[in-house]
Design a protein around this motif. Sequence first.
Motif, PDB file in Angstrom:
ATOM      1  N   ALA A   1      15.076 -29.620  22.434  1.00  0.00           N
ATOM      2  CA  ALA A   1      14.187 -28.465  21.754  1.00  0.00           C
ATOM      3  C   ALA A   1      15.208 -27.473  21.275  1.00  0.00           C
ATOM      4  O   ALA A   1      15.221 -27.094  20.167  1.00  0.00           O
TER       5      ALA A   1
ATOM      6  N   SER B   1      17.099 -28.192  18.423  1.00  0.00           N
ATOM      7  CA  SER B   1      16.004 -28.751  17.328  1.00  0.00           C
ATOM      8  C   SER B   1      16.180 -30.133  16.932  1.00  0.00           C
ATOM      9  O   SER B   1      16.314 -30.339  15.737  1.00  0.00           O
ATOM     10  N   ASP B   2      16.284 -31.029  18.137  1.00  0.00           N
ATOM     11  CA  ASP B   2      16.175 -32.321  17.502  1.00  0.00           C
ATOM     12  C   ASP B   2      14.998 -33.116  17.892  1.00  0.00           C
ATOM     13  O   ASP B   2      14.696 -33.445  18.737  1.00  0.00           O
ATOM     14  N   LYS B   3      13.869 -32.938  16.735  1.00  0.00           N
ATOM     15  CA  LYS B   3      12.484 -33.193  17.112  1.00  0.00           C
ATOM     16  C   LYS B   3      12.227 -34.493  17.554  1.00  0.00           C
ATOM     17  O   LYS B   3      11.389 -34.843  18.487  1.00  0.00           O
ATOM     18  N   ARG B   4      13.074 -35.559  16.957  1.00  0.00           N
ATOM     19  CA  ARG B   4      12.924 -37.061  17.338  1.00  0.00           C
ATOM     20  C   ARG B   4      12.877 -37.327  18.575  1.00  0.00           C
ATOM     21  O   ARG B   4      12.116 -37.533  19.419  1.00  0.00           O
TER      22      ARG B   4
ATOM     23  N   GLU C   1      10.188 -35.546  20.872  1.00  0.00           N
ATOM     24  CA  GLU C   1       8.950 -36.536  21.204  1.00  0.00           C
ATOM     25  C   GLU C   1       9.045 -37.652  21.683  1.00  0.00           C
ATOM     26  O   GLU C   1       8.468 -38.330  22.504  1.00  0.00           O
TER      27      GLU C   1
ATOM     28  N   GLN D   1       7.057 -26.991  22.033  1.00  0.00           N
ATOM     29  CA  GLN D   1       6.649 -28.097  21.061  1.00  0.00           C
ATOM     30  C   GLN D   1       5.849 -27.689  20.205  1.00  0.00           C
ATOM     31  O   GLN D   1       5.377 -28.064  19.091  1.00  0.00           O
TER      32      GLN D   1
END
Length: 1309
Positions: free
Chosen positions: A340, A343-346, A349, A414
């Motif tokens: 987070a 900022s690596d969203k994949r 998740e 998130q």
Amino acid sequence: MRSRSNSGVRLDYYQRIVHRLILAHQEPVTGLFPASNVNSHAWIRDNVYCILAVWGLSMAYKKIADQDEDRAKCYELEQSCVKLMRGLLMAMMNQKDKVEKFKMTQSPYDSLHAKYSSKNGLPVVGDNEWGHLQIDAVSLYLLILAQMTASGLQIVFSLDEVSFIQNLVFYIESAYSIPDYGIWERGDKTNHGEPELNASSIGMAKAALEAMNELDLFGARGGPASVIHVLADEAHKCQAVLQSMLPRESNSKELDSGLLCVIGFPAFAVDDAQLIHNTKDAILSRLQGKYGCKRFLRDGYRTPKEDPSRLYYERWELRMFENIECEWPLFYCYLILFHAFQSDKRSVEEYASRLEKIMVRSEDGILLVPESYAVPQDLVGFEYQKPGSQAREVVGRCPFLWGQSLFILGRLLQEGFLAVGELDPLNRRLGAQKKPDVVVQVVIIAEDNEIRDKLAEHDLHVQTIAEVAPIEVQPARVLSHLYTYLGRNRKLGLSGRKSRDVGILSTSKLYSLKDRIFAFTPQFADLSRFYIASDNELMIDILKGEINFLKSAWDLLGRPLVTLVLKRIHLDQDKIPLAMIQTMRKLKSGYINGTRVMLGSLKDFLNTSAITDLSFLGSTEDGYPDRLHPDVQTYLDEHLLRSFSNRSTMNLRGGQLRPRTLRRRMSCKGAIKKTRSINVDSDNLGMEGPSPLTERRLSSIVPPPWLQANKQSHVSVFATTPEEGPASSPLHLGNELSVRENIYPVDPHHSRSAIDRRSEFVRQQEMPKILIQRHRAETNFADTEVEELIAMLRETENLEEQGDILQYLVDTQGLDFNTAGLGFKNKSDDNANNGGTAGDLDNANLSSSTAIAIANSNVPCIGNTNDTSASNISSGGSSNISNQNNMSPQENNHDSSQSEGMLEEGRVVTVRDLLKGLYEKACQQKLWGLVRHTAGMLGKRVEDLAKAVTDLLVRQKQVTVGMPPNNEHTITAPLPEVELRQLIHDAYGDDESTAMLTQELMVYLAMFIRTEPQLFHEMLRLRVGLIIQVMAKELSRTLNCDGEAASEHLLNLSPFEMKNLLYHILSGKEFAVSSVARGNLSIVSCKSSRVSKKSQIGLGDPEGEDALIATIDDRQGQWLRRRRLDGALNRVPRDFYSRVWTVLEKCQGLAIEGRVLQQSLTQEMTPGELKFALEVETALNQIPQPEYRQLVVEALMVLTLVTEHNMVPTLGGIIYVEHLVHKANQLFLEDQRKVQGDATLCCAKIKDGKEQQQAASGMLLCGGAAYICQHLYDSAPSGSYGTMTYMSRAVALVLDCVPKHGEMECAIS
């Protein structure tokens, strides 16, 4: 109730969860969280992590506070945070005596407790019943305290609490050298309660130190008194050690998932993006499973194979835990936060969905994070066969609040209720971004107008100390003294900072105190009490190193500022040394060694430099924060006036004595030399012929030209830097003076020719007997009376001779032998007319009108003092320097008539005093061999010896001292200065010179490991004794002289050249020796144009003496030399130790030189573990000859190839590695006989009786070590006649397991 926005409803949901899972457990009295419903203990670490979710939620509410009840909820949550943080603060403040004690002892039993009672905050287990020393817990507390304060919470209420927290900063600032129990409270993973250095603790401490620096604990409402100060150097040392350790966690844990909190949230302690990446990848590839990550390899905690009845593990059982370690979902929470913040969203998740699969739903549908997952007892067998295949069950607490809290933070991020910046108000997450280049500002200040004018002649314009006012320039030790007032508190019984060390980062700032501004000169420029400071070239080299260090390490606001004062003492024959001029020109050009620099004056740099306020020096406790503390006031008044400005000038009496008739020569010749222990010729005993130097020895009988009096010489004038003591009054002729110890004489004989210098080397070597008898009757040690010796001492001007006489006196009479009144019966008449008083000197034309000859009563004159002619007043022969730091000025002002002889008004003059005088003259004349020896006899110590050793140890390099094989001592943990000196002394016995050289080399090794860590790759132990031997061997090879001469040359190298030679040996660069005007040797890289490739010249000679020019064939001896260097430096191939582990797995043991490495080691240790590498290293260290050791390493490498290519299922019993090497040697000699190779001249000769006998007596013809032919050592590893070929053949012949017949796939190529 009015309708709420969606976000409000969602937040209320989180608020209910936080309340139910976390806040419901908070103790109402102390604010602490108990570990569980049945265990009321509160751990510092778990408590801080638990409250993070509450803090995060409070900030989320603050943003949407559209209704009064939201503001109220926000305030309630904030106050819960304050309550908990203060509860922990109270618990720790109850143990303030421990904090005070720990600063001195750093003992695990004096540490703050790791857990307290949640009911009343009192200790719950004894000091020695638990691994309390957990630096990461205290550091985490300080880090989160800083972040919460920065976010606007008010946690600290009073100045007493501020000074306690300042002392907690001292508590963690040496984290880089304090072994602790670490984040899992276990220390070594066998759980025997041995603390070790843990990367996770060091990283957390580094983060806390940086976060606390210049932080106002009262937030926006505070003043200068509530600010915390951190010395930047301590944080940087933590960073350097952390970088050298990652991805390793400690000696016994090669990897640990706990490092996730160091490379990411909350610590963000690593500045190197690549290293963060490598560490995370290593953890994921080796520790990640379906249910989270394992804590570390072979972690037995809560596994079905663990014996719950005892705390510790047996060493053999660790192997059973492999592949069935518990997996902890906690680390998925860390990974979510890690990504987070990137900022690596994949990835966020991906880990969120993995985490959801393994969370447990409670009855009312809340997702809970369990503590860990273990393999059920009945499925263990299947899990062993196929790791990761079996379903696991929850063990431990559920919910696990540490993990639950991080999970909620991840959710808030998130869903966008929090931005990452809000969880990190101090912006630590930006540390790994690229920074602009640092420009280092350099200011050079002249001590007085005279030096300023000398610099102006070279077009270098500087100011004097007087001209830079109102800025005051002080030495670093003043700053170090001021820092001891930081954090003092009478009410709490806290004493302030203990460490006396201020590094280059601290002295590169300006300091303001009320309305004064101070600049401090760096620590290395303090005229230290050690001889390397009198080598100008070395000081310049250190300066360049420090400027380079600032470029990489500086991360404060403003630019770094290095202030240097050029003093009289740096002058060489009243001129500024060329090396200094060249360096200043380089600085002026704007670049030095690739670092951008600006040379200017202090006032130009006022606006661009970092300025720190020394407000803590006020006497706040007495209610006068605006006034200086009275002790500080007196200290400043005494010191500031005198540190640089008030120079006392003095002049040393003379070296250019009248030539006298040749006096009776001494009979203690060679006393110093007999103490030497450097063994160079171990491999060619009895082989050396007469050295080319023997023939040149006549020169040493005639006094060399520089001892004759016809040259007019300059008086040298020194500045003295008083330590503590009475003030010296402003100087008028004949005024009372006190002279201090740290005076370094300069060299008056700059222009001595090489011959004179050589005559000194020569004089130390035994002279042919005939020559001696021509000039004096041979007198013997036995019948030389002390009386006569002292008379001789008073007559001779040759320092080497004085050294030998004093060495003999020390050996027979001891250092404290009183020489007063001895040696008068031989006194010649002309000594009586010595009446020159201090006043008479006035009419001798001296270069400085204020020069005074101080006849100091404490150091008698060695040599004749009966010459007061002007030519004699020079700084060569007799040194009258007071070595007592506490003499009153009155005692010092005798006139020189009284300093005749050894007796001053009946006062004692010991041999030690005589030695001190000799030491200072040797420093002055740059006779380094003598300097090292006398420094050793006087027990002088290298200033930063303990620090240097610590620097090496914390970067996982062990150090050994002493000559192998019998008296080599290994240093494995930081030791205090005194013990270190004792250890070194024991290792070398009487050999003071080598003991001194050892200390010196340790300091250089520490300098290199700080600036060029890559030189030390694949080395685990630094064996200083061997390194000294190799240095002497290399000199003897390059100079083509025998071992004795080489070790003399080695001990006579100047400190700068010594460091240079060490560098060339570490880096494996070829070097040559060229000689400089003064006959000093100088080491130059062969790439340099100064030396042609072919002729590597020995001692330079005006006449060009052919005997000394050795042209060496480049190819011959090249591999032998490389093996010797690698063996001495303990260099091994990459991944060598982990590959030896695989060999050990397939056989019962490896025997090396009598030490057997048992197979059971693989049961206890993992392949990449440092502890295993040290075991292998210890076995290899049994081998005394470096080149033989290297062949053994090669043999082990061949074995690893056999196992890696799976040629055979097992290698059988115990393998004797040396048999392989000797077998290879045999095969080599057989081949040599077949092809008539070089070795037929020595080992491959057809043997007859005479040779047989010689071989039996232990000496090979070619001088090969350990009965291996010299020519095998000198073969390249590859090729059909290469060593690897012979090793492989030997392995095939010696090991039973390799099939002897039939076809086999040959994988080794």
